[in-house]
Design a protein around this motif. Sequence first.
Motif, PDB file in Angstrom:
ATOM      1  N   PHE A 160      11.230  -1.338  -4.368  1.00 34.53           N
ATOM      2  CA  PHE A 160      12.633  -1.504  -3.992  1.00 34.53           C
ATOM      3  C   PHE A 160      12.984  -2.983  -3.808  1.00 34.53           C
ATOM      4  O   PHE A 160      14.073  -3.422  -4.178  1.00 34.53           O
ATOM      5  CB  PHE A 160      12.932  -0.738  -2.701  1.00 34.53           C
ATOM      6  N   GLN A 161      12.040  -3.743  -3.236  1.00 35.20           N
ATOM      7  CA  GLN A 161      12.281  -5.162  -3.009  1.00 35.20           C
ATOM      8  C   GLN A 161      12.337  -5.955  -4.314  1.00 35.20           C
ATOM      9  O   GLN A 161      12.920  -7.040  -4.354  1.00 35.20           O
ATOM     10  CB  GLN A 161      11.190  -5.740  -2.102  1.00 35.20           C
ATOM     11  N   SER A 162      11.728  -5.417  -5.367  1.00 30.18           N
ATOM     12  CA  SER A 162      11.719  -6.125  -6.650  1.00 30.18           C
ATOM     13  C   SER A 162      13.035  -5.977  -7.407  1.00 30.18           C
ATOM     14  O   SER A 162      13.281  -6.694  -8.367  1.00 30.18           O
ATOM     15  CB  SER A 162      10.569  -5.615  -7.531  1.00 30.18           C
ATOM     16  N   LEU A 163      13.882  -5.045  -6.983  1.00 29.27           N
ATOM     17  CA  LEU A 163      15.171  -4.848  -7.656  1.00 29.27           C
ATOM     18  C   LEU A 163      16.128  -5.980  -7.289  1.00 29.27           C
ATOM     19  O   LEU A 163      16.154  -6.438  -6.147  1.00 29.27           O
ATOM     20  CB  LEU A 163      15.774  -3.498  -7.254  1.00 29.27           C
ATOM     21  N   PRO A 164      16.932  -6.435  -8.232  1.00 28.14           N
ATOM     22  CA  PRO A 164      17.866  -7.542  -7.948  1.00 28.14           C
ATOM     23  C   PRO A 164      18.874  -7.167  -6.866  1.00 28.14           C
ATOM     24  O   PRO A 164      19.483  -6.085  -6.914  1.00 28.14           O
ATOM     25  CB  PRO A 164      18.567  -7.771  -9.294  1.00 28.14           C
ATOM     26  N   LYS A 184      22.446   6.425  -6.652  1.00 27.13           N
ATOM     27  CA  LYS A 184      22.994   6.140  -7.971  1.00 27.13           C
ATOM     28  C   LYS A 184      22.433   4.891  -8.626  1.00 27.13           C
ATOM     29  O   LYS A 184      22.543   4.730  -9.845  1.00 27.13           O
ATOM     30  CB  LYS A 184      24.520   6.038  -7.883  1.00 27.13           C
ATOM     31  N   ILE A 185      21.840   4.000  -7.833  1.00 30.47           N
ATOM     32  CA  ILE A 185      21.356   2.738  -8.397  1.00 30.47           C
ATOM     33  C   ILE A 185      19.856   2.564  -8.173  1.00 30.47           C
ATOM     34  O   ILE A 185      19.090   2.387  -9.124  1.00 30.47           O
ATOM     35  CB  ILE A 185      22.119   1.541  -7.794  1.00 30.47           C
ATOM     36  N   VAL A 186      19.431   2.622  -6.924  1.00 32.94           N
ATOM     37  CA  VAL A 186      18.038   2.307  -6.595  1.00 32.94           C
ATOM     38  C   VAL A 186      17.075   3.335  -7.169  1.00 32.94           C
ATOM     39  O   VAL A 186      16.107   2.979  -7.862  1.00 32.94           O
ATOM     40  CB  VAL A 186      17.861   2.188  -5.067  1.00 32.94           C
ATOM     41  N   LEU A 187      17.311   4.610  -6.907  1.00 32.39           N
ATOM     42  CA  LEU A 187      16.370   5.639  -7.365  1.00 32.39           C
ATOM     43  C   LEU A 187      16.291   5.755  -8.886  1.00 32.39           C
ATOM     44  O   LEU A 187      15.190   5.869  -9.440  1.00 32.39           O
ATOM     45  CB  LEU A 187      16.730   6.991  -6.737  1.00 32.39           C
ATOM     46  N   PRO A 188      17.427   5.723  -9.617  1.00 37.80           N
ATOM     47  CA  PRO A 188      17.304   5.762 -11.087  1.00 37.80           C
ATOM     48  C   PRO A 188      16.516   4.598 -11.668  1.00 37.80           C
ATOM     49  O   PRO A 188      15.863   4.749 -12.712  1.00 37.80           O
ATOM     50  CB  PRO A 188      18.764   5.732 -11.555  1.00 37.80           C
ATOM     51  N   LEU A 189      16.557   3.445 -11.014  1.00 41.45           N
ATOM     52  CA  LEU A 189      15.809   2.284 -11.495  1.00 41.45           C
ATOM     53  C   LEU A 189      14.364   2.278 -11.018  1.00 41.45           C
ATOM     54  O   LEU A 189      13.584   1.412 -11.421  1.00 41.45           O
ATOM     55  CB  LEU A 189      16.495   0.996 -11.033  1.00 41.45           C
ATOM     56  N   SER A 190      14.021   3.236 -10.168  1.00 47.24           N
ATOM     57  CA  SER A 190      12.680   3.246  -9.556  1.00 47.24           C
ATOM     58  C   SER A 190      11.802   4.367 -10.092  1.00 47.24           C
ATOM     59  O   SER A 190      10.874   4.820  -9.407  1.00 47.24           O
ATOM     60  CB  SER A 190      12.815   3.372  -8.028  1.00 47.24           C
ATOM     61  N   LYS A 191      12.076   4.843 -11.289  1.00 47.10           N
ATOM     62  CA  LYS A 191      11.308   5.956 -11.843  1.00 47.10           C
ATOM     63  C   LYS A 191       9.803   5.692 -11.902  1.00 47.10           C
ATOM     64  O   LYS A 191       9.009   6.577 -11.596  1.00 47.10           O
ATOM     65  CB  LYS A 191      11.840   6.323 -13.226  1.00 47.10           C
ATOM     66  N   PRO A 192       9.358   4.489 -12.315  1.00 51.69           N
ATOM     67  CA  PRO A 192       7.896   4.258 -12.337  1.00 51.69           C
ATOM     68  C   PRO A 192       7.252   4.426 -10.971  1.00 51.69           C
ATOM     69  O   PRO A 192       6.198   5.074 -10.848  1.00 51.69           O
ATOM     70  CB  PRO A 192       7.780   2.815 -12.835  1.00 51.69           C
ATOM     71  N   ALA A 193       7.854   3.852  -9.947  1.00 55.70           N
ATOM     72  CA  ALA A 193       7.283   3.964  -8.603  1.00 55.70           C
ATOM     73  C   ALA A 193       7.365   5.394  -8.085  1.00 55.70           C
ATOM     74  O   ALA A 193       6.418   5.896  -7.461  1.00 55.70           O
ATOM     75  CB  ALA A 193       7.999   3.010  -7.650  1.00 55.70           C
ATOM     76  N   LEU A 194       8.478   6.066  -8.335  1.00 57.19           N
ATOM     77  CA  LEU A 194       8.630   7.446  -7.872  1.00 57.19           C
ATOM     78  C   LEU A 194       7.637   8.374  -8.561  1.00 57.19           C
ATOM     79  O   LEU A 194       7.055   9.260  -7.925  1.00 57.19           O
ATOM     80  CB  LEU A 194      10.065   7.926  -8.133  1.00 57.19           C
ATOM     81  N   ALA A 195       7.432   8.175  -9.856  1.00 55.98           N
ATOM     82  CA  ALA A 195       6.457   8.985 -10.582  1.00 55.98           C
ATOM     83  C   ALA A 195       5.048   8.721 -10.075  1.00 55.98           C
ATOM     84  O   ALA A 195       4.236   9.647  -9.934  1.00 55.98           O
ATOM     85  CB  ALA A 195       6.535   8.691 -12.078  1.00 55.98           C
ATOM     86  N   THR A 196       4.743   7.466  -9.772  1.00 53.43           N
ATOM     87  CA  THR A 196       3.422   7.116  -9.254  1.00 53.43           C
ATOM     88  C   THR A 196       3.159   7.793  -7.930  1.00 53.43           C
ATOM     89  O   THR A 196       2.124   8.447  -7.732  1.00 53.43           O
ATOM     90  CB  THR A 196       3.311   5.585  -9.090  1.00 53.43           C
ATOM     91  N   VAL A 197       4.096   7.654  -7.016  1.00 48.17           N
ATOM     92  CA  VAL A 197       3.927   8.238  -5.685  1.00 48.17           C
ATOM     93  C   VAL A 197       3.897   9.766  -5.766  1.00 48.17           C
ATOM     94  O   VAL A 197       3.115  10.421  -5.064  1.00 48.17           O
ATOM     95  CB  VAL A 197       5.052   7.752  -4.758  1.00 48.17           C
ATOM     96  N   SER A 198       4.733  10.343  -6.632  1.00 49.93           N
ATOM     97  CA  SER A 198       4.735  11.804  -6.787  1.00 49.93           C
ATOM     98  C   SER A 198       3.384  12.309  -7.263  1.00 49.93           C
ATOM     99  O   SER A 198       2.861  13.311  -6.745  1.00 49.93           O
ATOM    100  CB  SER A 198       5.822  12.220  -7.772  1.00 49.93           C
ATOM    101  N   LEU A 199       2.809  11.621  -8.243  1.00 50.49           N
ATOM    102  CA  LEU A 199       1.505  12.035  -8.767  1.00 50.49           C
ATOM    103  C   LEU A 199       0.419  11.889  -7.710  1.00 50.49           C
ATOM    104  O   LEU A 199      -0.439  12.764  -7.561  1.00 50.49           O
ATOM    105  CB  LEU A 199       1.159  11.218 -10.007  1.00 50.49           C
ATOM    106  N   LEU A 200       0.455  10.805  -6.955  1.00 47.71           N
ATOM    107  CA  LEU A 200      -0.542  10.601  -5.902  1.00 47.71           C
ATOM    108  C   LEU A 200      -0.429  11.667  -4.825  1.00 47.71           C
ATOM    109  O   LEU A 200      -1.445  12.205  -4.359  1.00 47.71           O
ATOM    110  CB  LEU A 200      -0.373   9.209  -5.293  1.00 47.71           C
ATOM    111  N   TYR A 201       0.787  11.995  -4.434  1.00 49.42           N
ATOM    112  CA  TYR A 201       0.979  13.064  -3.455  1.00 49.42           C
ATOM    113  C   TYR A 201       0.517  14.409  -4.008  1.00 49.42           C
ATOM    114  O   TYR A 201      -0.100  15.213  -3.297  1.00 49.42           O
ATOM    115  CB  TYR A 201       2.454  13.162  -3.056  1.00 49.42           C
TER     116      TYR A 201
END
Length: 286
Positions: A160-164, A184-201
């Motif tokens: 999240f901190q890496s987003l402009p 509408k902005i943060v989560l759609p741009l965070s798919k890689p991180a969300l997918a990573t955390v989802s898989l780990l969980y």
Amino acid sequence: MSQNLKNGIIDYTAAFIVLIAVFVCLVPFLYIFSQSLSSNKAIISHAVTIYPIDFNIEAYKVVFGDAGMLYSLFYTVILTVVFVLLALTVTILAAYPLTKKRLKGRNALLLMMLFTMYFSGGLIPDYLNVKNLGLLNTPFALILPGMMSVYYMIILKSFFQSLPESLEEAAHLDGCNELQILLKIVLPLSKPALATVSLLYAVFRWNYFQDALFYITDQNLNTIQLKLYNVINISQQMSGENVNVNLPSEALKAASIMFGTVPILLVYPWLQKYFVSGIMIGAVKG
């Protein structure tokens, strides 16, 4: 030596190292798969390597022949999906506010969370807490205690901190509130991180059975890992030292591992590209 030749040598060396790594990772999997299709006697005599000896599928007949096995598999799938959705929601709601410099006391909150990574109450306090909350023999005993990992929260926070910041500033000018910016902005741009955390969980919930062993006594709430654990224990008690028994305890162990591992492995290829990029971001940003 030309630069192209040097680059070619480096590329071939890297490819060779990767092949060795793949081989090292693949051989144990093939070994377990071969054991699951071999006779109990061949396994105990250490004749099985990466291909089956005395080919048979008796172990898989035992695994799939148990009516409760498929029920436990379906139940664990549902449990894992619900756990991932709830855990991801809680983790997002913890990570996103901590990226805001205007949040008062955010460093103290982060320190409190980090403290739990190094110190925990232990098994007995955890059990008493679950018992006093009336969660024993309920699916919530397998969901609520592990619903947020501080480590996974840090991965999301770093992303999240890496987003402009300009994106959020523009959204504010357009009249968006914080929730709208997040959804509408943060989560759609965070798919890689969300997918990573989802898989780990998902991997954590799928493989972990110790909480079910302690908190669950109702067989209808047994996860697939606990079910397989019980099947292996029963097979060992029945087979004893007799390697010619019809129930192949050693092969059954291998078949149980395959049965419990393959479903989660099937999920990984769909999330691989997101998983790699998400892990890299969590590793280099803090």
